[in-house]
Write a protein that holds these residues in place. Structure first.
Motif, PDB file in Angstrom:
ATOM      1  N   ALA A  30       0.799  -1.225   0.000  1.00 26.92           N
ATOM      2  CA  ALA A  30       0.000   0.000   0.000  1.00 26.92           C
ATOM      3  C   ALA A  30       0.829   1.271   0.000  1.00 26.92           C
ATOM      4  O   ALA A  30       0.447   2.256  -0.632  1.00 26.92           O
ATOM      5  CB  ALA A  30      -0.952   0.004   1.199  1.00 26.92           C
ATOM      6  N   GLY A  31       1.912   1.287   0.755  1.00 26.40           N
ATOM      7  CA  GLY A  31       2.697   2.514   0.814  1.00 26.40           C
ATOM      8  C   GLY A  31       3.717   2.487   1.933  1.00 26.40           C
ATOM      9  O   GLY A  31       3.755   1.580   2.753  1.00 26.40           O
ATOM     10  N   THR A  62       1.385   7.048  -0.023  1.00 28.80           N
ATOM     11  CA  THR A  62       0.981   6.105  -1.069  1.00 28.80           C
ATOM     12  C   THR A  62       0.776   6.825  -2.383  1.00 28.80           C
ATOM     13  O   THR A  62       0.455   8.023  -2.395  1.00 28.80           O
ATOM     14  CB  THR A  62      -0.306   5.348  -0.670  1.00 28.80           C
ATOM     15  OG1 THR A  62      -0.583   4.334  -1.638  1.00 28.80           O
ATOM     16  CG2 THR A  62      -1.506   6.271  -0.546  1.00 28.80           C
ATOM     17  N   LEU A  64      -1.404   5.300  -4.438  1.00 28.62           N
ATOM     18  CA  LEU A  64      -2.693   4.722  -4.794  1.00 28.62           C
ATOM     19  C   LEU A  64      -3.805   5.761  -4.651  1.00 28.62           C
ATOM     20  O   LEU A  64      -3.709   6.679  -3.841  1.00 28.62           O
ATOM     21  CB  LEU A  64      -3.003   3.520  -3.890  1.00 28.62           C
ATOM     22  CG  LEU A  64      -2.011   2.358  -3.921  1.00 28.62           C
ATOM     23  CD1 LEU A  64      -2.416   1.298  -2.901  1.00 28.62           C
ATOM     24  CD2 LEU A  64      -1.910   1.761  -5.312  1.00 28.62           C
ATOM     25  N   GLN A  68      -8.250   2.459  -4.890  1.00 31.79           N
ATOM     26  CA  GLN A  68      -7.193   1.451  -5.012  1.00 31.79           C
ATOM     27  C   GLN A  68      -6.677   1.055  -3.628  1.00 31.79           C
ATOM     28  O   GLN A  68      -6.437  -0.123  -3.364  1.00 31.79           O
ATOM     29  CB  GLN A  68      -6.030   1.987  -5.860  1.00 31.79           C
ATOM     30  CG  GLN A  68      -6.336   2.138  -7.319  1.00 31.79           C
ATOM     31  CD  GLN A  68      -5.234   2.891  -8.060  1.00 31.79           C
ATOM     32  OE1 GLN A  68      -4.534   3.744  -7.498  1.00 31.79           O
ATOM     33  NE2 GLN A  68      -5.083   2.585  -9.349  1.00 31.79           N
ATOM     34  N   LEU A  69      -6.514   2.056  -2.765  1.00 31.48           N
ATOM     35  CA  LEU A  69      -6.053   1.776  -1.405  1.00 31.48           C
ATOM     36  C   LEU A  69      -7.070   0.924  -0.659  1.00 31.48           C
ATOM     37  O   LEU A  69      -6.705  -0.052   0.000  1.00 31.48           O
ATOM     38  CB  LEU A  69      -5.771   3.070  -0.644  1.00 31.48           C
ATOM     39  CG  LEU A  69      -5.282   2.890   0.797  1.00 31.48           C
ATOM     40  CD1 LEU A  69      -3.975   2.108   0.853  1.00 31.48           C
ATOM     41  CD2 LEU A  69      -5.131   4.251   1.472  1.00 31.48           C
ATOM     42  N   THR A  72      -6.805  -2.621  -1.818  1.00 27.80           N
ATOM     43  CA  THR A  72      -5.576  -3.229  -1.307  1.00 27.80           C
ATOM     44  C   THR A  72      -5.724  -3.596   0.164  1.00 27.80           C
ATOM     45  O   THR A  72      -5.347  -4.697   0.583  1.00 27.80           O
ATOM     46  CB  THR A  72      -4.384  -2.259  -1.502  1.00 27.80           C
ATOM     47  OG1 THR A  72      -4.239  -2.007  -2.905  1.00 27.80           O
ATOM     48  CG2 THR A  72      -3.108  -2.837  -0.937  1.00 27.80           C
ATOM     49  N   ILE A  97      -9.404   3.522   6.626  1.00 25.93           N
ATOM     50  CA  ILE A  97      -8.839   4.762   6.113  1.00 25.93           C
ATOM     51  C   ILE A  97      -9.511   5.881   6.899  1.00 25.93           C
ATOM     52  O   ILE A  97     -10.731   6.047   6.825  1.00 25.93           O
ATOM     53  CB  ILE A  97      -9.097   4.929   4.605  1.00 25.93           C
ATOM     54  CG1 ILE A  97      -8.498   3.771   3.815  1.00 25.93           C
ATOM     55  CG2 ILE A  97      -8.563   6.287   4.125  1.00 25.93           C
ATOM     56  CD1 ILE A  97      -8.896   3.747   2.340  1.00 25.93           C
ATOM     57  N   PHE A 100      -7.398  10.951   4.023  1.00 24.50           N
ATOM     58  CA  PHE A 100      -6.638  10.751   2.788  1.00 24.50           C
ATOM     59  C   PHE A 100      -6.325  12.122   2.211  1.00 24.50           C
ATOM     60  O   PHE A 100      -7.131  12.710   1.492  1.00 24.50           O
ATOM     61  CB  PHE A 100      -7.459   9.930   1.787  1.00 24.50           C
ATOM     62  CG  PHE A 100      -6.658   9.393   0.629  1.00 24.50           C
ATOM     63  CD1 PHE A 100      -6.318   8.059   0.574  1.00 24.50           C
ATOM     64  CD2 PHE A 100      -6.249  10.227  -0.412  1.00 24.50           C
ATOM     65  CE1 PHE A 100      -5.586   7.553  -0.494  1.00 24.50           C
ATOM     66  CE2 PHE A 100      -5.518   9.740  -1.469  1.00 24.50           C
ATOM     67  CZ  PHE A 100      -5.182   8.398  -1.524  1.00 24.50           C
TER      68      PHE A 100
END
Length: 175
Positions: A30-31, A62, A64, A68-69, A72, A97, A100
């Motif tokens: 992911a990052g 990230t 993404l 997308q995150l 994942t 999350i 963001f």
């Protein structure tokens, strides 16, 4: 690269192992993990008749997109044995999350910022540790202000300090 705040939670099985595996997989898929909080022990929210959670906040970088995150993170949860039985059921791992990169998003399967983060000390206290001056883009209050105004009375306490985890992250970067 986008800056993202995540919350990890586990209250089923070897909780510390699931958090550790989630961190490794996030770093891999992911990052890059920039900051990490201590691990906090908390009572379960919404269903008190289950084991206590271990929670930890991360800040990652990230490339993404939010969707997308999400995909994942859901794959990571599934690989670590997460099953979606009931809304407040015990789980091996939960990865949310929270923020963001200042984004405000409301879709069928994803809402950013997380819609209940400001109501829950198990989310706010780990965030306070790693980014107390971050301003919630909807409520327009810092994490520190949200903690001061929180009405949540569930007990949240440090289970393990972050130094152990920072060392693991550093070692992972080097190897």
């Amino acid at each position: 690269m986008q800056t993202v705040h995540l919350l990890l939670g586990s209250n089923k099985g070897n909780r510390q192992h699931y958090l550790q595996q989630a961190r490794c997989m996030i770093q891999q898929y992911a990052g890059f993990i920039r900051k990490i909080s201590s691990v906090y022990a908390t009572e379960a929210w919404g269903n008190i008749h289950q084991p206590k959670y271990l929670n930890q906040a991360l800040i990652i970088q990230t490339n993404l997109t939010p969707f997308q995150l999400l995909k994942t993170l859901q794959k990571i949860e599934k690989e670590l044995g997460r099953t979606n039985k009931h809304h407040y059921s015990a789980r091996t791992i939960d990865i949310d999350i929270l923020f963001f990169e200042g984004c405000i998003l409301k879709a069928k399967n994803l809402e950013i910022p997380h819609p209940r983060l400001h109501l829950r000390n198990f989310t706010l206290l780990p965030l306070l540790e790693i980014d107390k001056s971050y301003t919630h883009p909807v409520i327009e209050k810092t994490i520190e202000e949200l903690v001061k105004n929180s009405a949540d009375n569930l007990k949240v306490s440090i289970f393990e300090t972050k130094e152990k985890y920072e060392k693991q992250i550093l070692e992972h970067k080097v190897n």
